[in-house]
Design a protein around this motif. Structure first.
Motif, PDB file in Angstrom:
ATOM      1  N   ARG A 112       2.011  -3.976  11.526  1.00 41.61           N
ATOM      2  CA  ARG A 112       1.347  -3.078  10.595  1.00 41.61           C
ATOM      3  C   ARG A 112       1.256  -1.689  11.204  1.00 41.61           C
ATOM      4  O   ARG A 112       0.739  -1.519  12.303  1.00 41.61           O
ATOM      5  N   GLN A 125       1.279   1.798   5.530  1.00 45.96           N
ATOM      6  CA  GLN A 125       0.847   0.814   6.526  1.00 45.96           C
ATOM      7  C   GLN A 125       1.676  -0.454   6.382  1.00 45.96           C
ATOM      8  O   GLN A 125       1.848  -1.197   7.340  1.00 45.96           O
ATOM      9  N   ASP A 182       0.840  -1.194   0.000  1.00 45.03           N
ATOM     10  CA  ASP A 182       0.000   0.000   0.000  1.00 45.03           C
ATOM     11  C   ASP A 182       0.875   1.243   0.000  1.00 45.03           C
ATOM     12  O   ASP A 182       1.996   1.222   0.506  1.00 45.03           O
ATOM     13  N   ASP A 204       0.156   3.976   1.623  1.00 49.34           N
ATOM     14  CA  ASP A 204      -0.085   4.812   2.799  1.00 49.34           C
ATOM     15  C   ASP A 204       0.887   4.489   3.943  1.00 49.34           C
ATOM     16  O   ASP A 204       0.686   4.927   5.070  1.00 49.34           O
ATOM     17  N   ARG A 259      -1.764   4.392   9.273  1.00 48.06           N
ATOM     18  CA  ARG A 259      -1.722   5.144   8.026  1.00 48.06           C
ATOM     19  C   ARG A 259      -0.877   6.404   8.234  1.00 48.06           C
ATOM     20  O   ARG A 259      -1.040   7.092   9.235  1.00 48.06           O
TER      21      ARG A 259
HETATM   22 MG    MG Z   1      -4.236   1.604   4.479  1.00 50.42          MG
END
Ligand code: MG
Ligand code: UDP
Length: 313
Positions: free
Chosen positions: A200, A101, A97, A99, A203
């Motif tokens: 994880r 993450q 991703d 962002d 964001r």
């Molecule tokens: Mg995300």
């Protein structure tokens, strides 16, 4: 100037990620320079409207590592990743991703496992930061449900963050199904697979591009793509209802003979009719879900439309 195909391709879908993208690019660059493998970054713009498109275009001009793929409109996350795979040239492809993450710092761990000979290395999240309880709860429920009813054993708590060997990418690229659930598809192809755990992150900026509506569509694509269970549900419910009504016959005869006042009036009839009507409508709706998807396959429209993209060699 066309260089030799790189060892590693990074694929990142972007939908209005202008607040995260510069930092994402900076960290990816840092990690990849340290890693010392030749690399490219396929940035897919999934119909952004916040300036992400221009940013990606600009990065493509400044840095020959960056390959911009710009969609004509928003097609959704799974399709954007698919396009990234189509345009990738590396011997290994990492999906992540934009962002942040999926921390770029995990890439060397994925590559190390690939070097050991694994063809699919998926990242398993051990912790998730900065998510709402609703997201955590629905995600948990989703993974357990999918695990239960689908025919492929999708590892728990893994997203699309993973490394795929070119062999696996070639197979995935040949699977042109319209409703794509990539993490299921990438288990389905087999090969030697292994998980690497990671934390994880939250964001980096902006907000989630997965509202409830997209999450529901995603879940139903996952289920219909990998399971017939919902279709069989109608059969099970049918047998159940038929069985119950047969059992009810002697009960009714008995109560009548005994002169009891049970089952008089319309209420019981009404409840039975509404209940069965409901079950039938739900079954029809489920059938409709599968037929709609079948229709999409038959119509065979392209998966996505690009406005600008590099040539595929
Ligand atoms: Mg995300
Ligand atoms: N994304 C996309 N198209 C969409 C929705 C999301 O390309 O229609 C991208 C988004 O820019 C991000 C990734 O897919 O890079 C994951 O989306 P998001 O972070 O919003 O999902 P979440 O992490 O909240 O599940």
């Amino acid at each position: 100037m066309e260089e030799l195909s790189p060892t590693i391709t990074l694929v990142a879908p972007n939908y209005n990620e202008s607040a995260s993208l510069p930092e994402f690019y900076r960290r990816v660059r840092e990690v990849m320079e340290k890693l010392g493998e030749s690399w490219e970054l396929v940035l897919v713009d999934d119909g952004s409207t916040d300036g992400t498109t221009e940013m990606i275009r600009e990065l493509g001009k400044q840095d020959p590592h960056v390959r911009p793929v710009i969609f004509a409109r928003n097609f959704g996350h799974q399709i954007a990743v698919t396009a990234g795979l189509d345009y990738s040239r590396g011997q290994a492809v990492v999906i992540m991703d934009a962002d942040l993450q999926d921390p770029p710092e995990v890439i060397p761990d994925l590559v190390a496992k690939w070097r050991e000979g694994y063809e699919i290395v998926y990242a398993v999240r051990t912790e998730r930061e900065g998510e709402t309880w609703f997201k955590l709860f629905t995600a948990r429920l989703f993974y357990r449900l999918i695990y239960r009813i689908t025919d492929v054993d999708i590892p728990m708590d893994t997203g699309d963050f993973r490394l795929l060997d070119r062999k696996a990418v070639a197979v995935l690229n040949s699977m042109r199904e319209k409703h794509r659930f990539l993490r299921g598809m990438s288990v389905w192809v087999g090969f030697r697979q292994v998980g690497v755990s990671y934390k994880r992150a939250a964001r980096f900026a902006g907000e989630t591009k997965y509202p409830l509506k997209k999450m529901i569509k995603f879940a139903s694509d996952a289920i219909t793509g990998f399971s017939y269970f919902p279709l069989q549900l109608a059969t099970y419910l049918g047998f159940l209802a038929a069985g119950l009504s047969i059992l009810a016959i002697p009960v009714v005869i008995f109560t009548r003979l005994a002169g009891m006042q049970a089952f008089l009036g319309q209420a019981t009839t009404l409840i039975a009719v509404l209940f069965l009507g409901g079950v039938q409508l739900i079954s029809l709706g489920i059938l409709g879900e599968y037929i709609g998807r079948l229709y999409d396959e038959v119509r065979d429209r392209p998966l996505y439309i690009v406005r600008e993209a590099p040539d595929i060699e």
